[in-house]
Design a protein around this motif. Sequence first.
Motif, PDB file in Angstrom:
ATOM      1  N   LEU A   1       0.825  -1.194   0.000  1.00  0.00           N
ATOM      2  CA  LEU A   1       0.000   0.000   0.000  1.00  0.00           C
ATOM      3  C   LEU A   1       0.865   1.252   0.000  1.00  0.00           C
ATOM      4  CD1 LEU A   1      -2.776   1.260   0.297  1.00  0.00           C
ATOM      5  CD2 LEU A   1      -2.530   1.057   2.731  1.00  0.00           C
TER       6      LEU A   1
ATOM      7  N   ARG B   1      18.574  12.317   7.129  1.00  0.00           N
ATOM      8  CA  ARG B   1      17.999  11.361   8.065  1.00  0.00           C
ATOM      9  C   ARG B   1      17.632  10.056   7.379  1.00  0.00           C
ATOM     10  NH1 ARG B   1      15.813  12.484  13.541  1.00  0.00           N
ATOM     11  NH2 ARG B   1      16.622  10.391  13.406  1.00  0.00           N
TER      12      ARG B   1
ATOM     13  N   GLU C   1      -6.204  -3.534   2.367  1.00  0.00           N
ATOM     14  CA  GLU C   1      -4.740  -3.487   2.319  1.00  0.00           C
ATOM     15  C   GLU C   1      -4.294  -2.645   3.489  1.00  0.00           C
ATOM     16  OE1 GLU C   1      -4.852  -3.135  -2.527  1.00  0.00           O
ATOM     17  OE2 GLU C   1      -3.860  -1.598  -1.350  1.00  0.00           O
ATOM     18  N   TRP C   2      -3.136  -2.985   4.063  1.00  0.00           N
ATOM     19  CA  TRP C   2      -2.696  -2.212   5.221  1.00  0.00           C
ATOM     20  C   TRP C   2      -1.188  -2.076   5.184  1.00  0.00           C
ATOM     21  CZ3 TRP C   2       0.754  -4.762   8.272  1.00  0.00           C
ATOM     22  CH2 TRP C   2       0.749  -6.162   8.201  1.00  0.00           C
ATOM     23  N   ARG C   3      -0.663  -1.108   5.929  1.00  0.00           N
ATOM     24  CA  ARG C   3       0.766  -0.989   6.123  1.00  0.00           C
ATOM     25  C   ARG C   3       1.014  -0.448   7.512  1.00  0.00           C
ATOM     26  NH1 ARG C   3       3.503   2.452   2.102  1.00  0.00           N
ATOM     27  NH2 ARG C   3       4.790   3.372   3.699  1.00  0.00           N
TER      28      ARG C   3
ATOM     29  N   LEU D   1       9.528   8.813  12.384  1.00  0.00           N
ATOM     30  CA  LEU D   1      10.741   9.002  13.159  1.00  0.00           C
ATOM     31  C   LEU D   1      11.033  10.464  13.434  1.00  0.00           C
ATOM     32  CD1 LEU D   1      12.987   6.469  11.319  1.00  0.00           C
ATOM     33  CD2 LEU D   1      11.974   6.229  13.565  1.00  0.00           C
TER      34      LEU D   1
ATOM     35  N   ARG E   1       9.240  17.975  10.616  1.00  0.00           N
ATOM     36  CA  ARG E   1       9.953  19.240  10.522  1.00  0.00           C
ATOM     37  C   ARG E   1      10.063  19.941  11.872  1.00  0.00           C
ATOM     38  NH1 ARG E   1       8.475  24.806   8.194  1.00  0.00           N
ATOM     39  NH2 ARG E   1      10.542  25.712   8.121  1.00  0.00           N
TER      40      ARG E   1
ATOM     41  N   ARG F   1      12.345  16.353  16.008  1.00  0.00           N
ATOM     42  CA  ARG F   1      13.134  15.188  15.607  1.00  0.00           C
ATOM     43  C   ARG F   1      13.040  14.154  16.709  1.00  0.00           C
ATOM     44  NH1 ARG F   1      15.868  18.242  11.571  1.00  0.00           N
ATOM     45  NH2 ARG F   1      14.047  19.525  11.096  1.00  0.00           N
ATOM     46  N   GLN F   2      13.606  12.984  16.452  1.00  0.00           N
ATOM     47  CA  GLN F   2      13.677  11.907  17.446  1.00  0.00           C
ATOM     48  C   GLN F   2      12.307  11.558  18.014  1.00  0.00           C
ATOM     49  OE1 GLN F   2      16.404  10.513  17.614  1.00  0.00           O
ATOM     50  NE2 GLN F   2      17.986  12.019  17.165  1.00  0.00           N
TER      51      GLN F   2
ATOM     52  N   THR G   1      -1.889   2.304   8.442  1.00  0.00           N
ATOM     53  CA  THR G   1      -2.681   2.911   7.369  1.00  0.00           C
ATOM     54  C   THR G   1      -3.396   1.798   6.630  1.00  0.00           C
ATOM     55  OG1 THR G   1      -0.863   4.440   7.119  1.00  0.00           O
ATOM     56  CG2 THR G   1      -2.566   4.516   5.451  1.00  0.00           C
ATOM     57  N   MET G   2      -4.691   1.994   6.348  1.00  0.00           N
ATOM     58  CA  MET G   2      -5.466   0.941   5.696  1.00  0.00           C
ATOM     59  C   MET G   2      -6.200   1.517   4.508  1.00  0.00           C
ATOM     60  SD  MET G   2      -7.188  -0.952   8.904  1.00  0.00           S
ATOM     61  CE  MET G   2      -7.554   0.469   9.896  1.00  0.00           C
ATOM     62  N   ARG G   3      -6.346   0.675   3.471  1.00  0.00           N
ATOM     63  CA  ARG G   3      -7.257   1.046   2.391  1.00  0.00           C
ATOM     64  C   ARG G   3      -8.339  -0.019   2.336  1.00  0.00           C
ATOM     65  NH1 ARG G   3      -4.549   1.857  -2.925  1.00  0.00           N
ATOM     66  NH2 ARG G   3      -4.762   4.081  -2.678  1.00  0.00           N
TER      67      ARG G   3
ATOM     68  N   SER H   1     -13.194   2.981  -2.543  1.00  0.00           N
ATOM     69  CA  SER H   1     -12.159   2.736  -1.542  1.00  0.00           C
ATOM     70  C   SER H   1     -12.158   3.841  -0.513  1.00  0.00           C
ATOM     71  CB  SER H   1     -10.793   2.630  -2.218  1.00  0.00           C
ATOM     72  OG  SER H   1     -10.275   3.897  -2.474  1.00  0.00           O
TER      73      SER H   1
ATOM     74  N   VAL I   1      -9.663   5.390   2.643  1.00  0.00           N
ATOM     75  CA  VAL I   1      -8.348   5.321   3.263  1.00  0.00           C
ATOM     76  C   VAL I   1      -8.500   5.705   4.731  1.00  0.00           C
ATOM     77  CG1 VAL I   1      -6.049   6.248   3.251  1.00  0.00           C
ATOM     78  CG2 VAL I   1      -7.216   5.867   1.113  1.00  0.00           C
TER      79      VAL I   1
END
Lengths: 199, 201
Positions: free
Chosen positions: A126, A194, B128-130, B135, B138, B141-142, B149-151, B164, B166
């Motif tokens: 995806l 990074r 579908e997913w991820r 990390l 702007r 940081r850190q 995330t899914m569709r 679909s 999202v």
Amino acid sequence: MRFRFCGDLDCPDWVLAEISTLAKLSSVKMKLLCAQVLKDLLGDGIDYDKVTKLTADAKFESGDIKASVAVLSFIFSSAAKHDVDSESLSSELQQLGLPKEHTMGLCKSYEDKHSALQGKLRETSLRLGRLEAASWRIDYTLSSSELREVNEPIIQLKLQTQGAESGSTETTVVSVSADKFRVLLAELKQAQTRMNALQ
Amino acid sequence: MLLVLSEDHKEHLSFLPKVDSAVVGEFGRIALEFLRRGTSPKIYEGAARKLSVPVETVQHGVEGLMFLMTESSKHMISEVDFLDSVLVLGFGEELNQILLQLYLQHHAQIRSILSQLPSNLPAYHNLEWRLDVQLASRPLRQQVVPTVTMRLLLAGGGDGGCSSRVLQTDPSSLLHLISTLEAALAAMKTSHARRIFRNIK
């Protein structure tokens, strides 16, 4: 029974049923069928005439042909998904009842195409809104209706992205002044450092 | 239960006894094709020419036959009731038998076609997913911010085709979502639900 190639879950019933269908093929034909299915999974399309010829000896009906293609696709994509090495795949398939020669042929094909399969699966993961193209142009503004002598450079950026929801190409045009563009460039360079640190 | 046929309907069907039984069988086949795929005027014109009757008579005859079949299948009429309803039309015994055979052979198919007609709510097609980890951004940081995330791909829903959606969620909402869906599945196994299923069977 938990199987690694099914993601540490039970093997689906239909896979068990179709493994016995696969065993009816000779091991040579089985290897050729694996090659065809792998070609399909890597995006090159499958030649159904060849498949029908391969399975004609074992007298497969159209339902059996579809089922054997489906079960091979499942085994290959599921094993690549869970990053199973070919030794474990071989022993698990033999536990499920696939004869030894068939298993060896299947695992050899799997090992050859292992990294190509994973690359293809990584590509189809995806992704929302990919950047397809970026083009730019620098103009120099001489004068305008507000001020007679402007004399400033300005950059026009055209970004072509794949829309997040729609999936079709969207075009965004932005014009950026020199100072703003310097800020944008500095921030993007920091992000790039990074990203490189993570590689 | 008996079918009550309107006057127009009876008039349309009165064409049928005037032709012989082979033609009635043919009309039955045309009527069923109509249900499956829609009709074409060429078929009516061809039949009208062969029987030397106006096109409308043929069309009304076929449509009347089709309506008779769909109404009978809709109410799941038994054989006896079907014959009684058709008796009203005053057809001969042979024609009644032909109509009955047509009904018996095809009513299961007609019911399955009719069941697809009412518009559906969109139904699950694929997910579908991820799993991502943010990390840095702007301003800050850190960081470590996991996100899923899914569709969600849905099929049907009136106009057909896939739509679909999202969605994005953090892991704790995802766990809550999973436990709610599992509770919904478990509700099928309660004694109340089982009682209802037993009575429907």
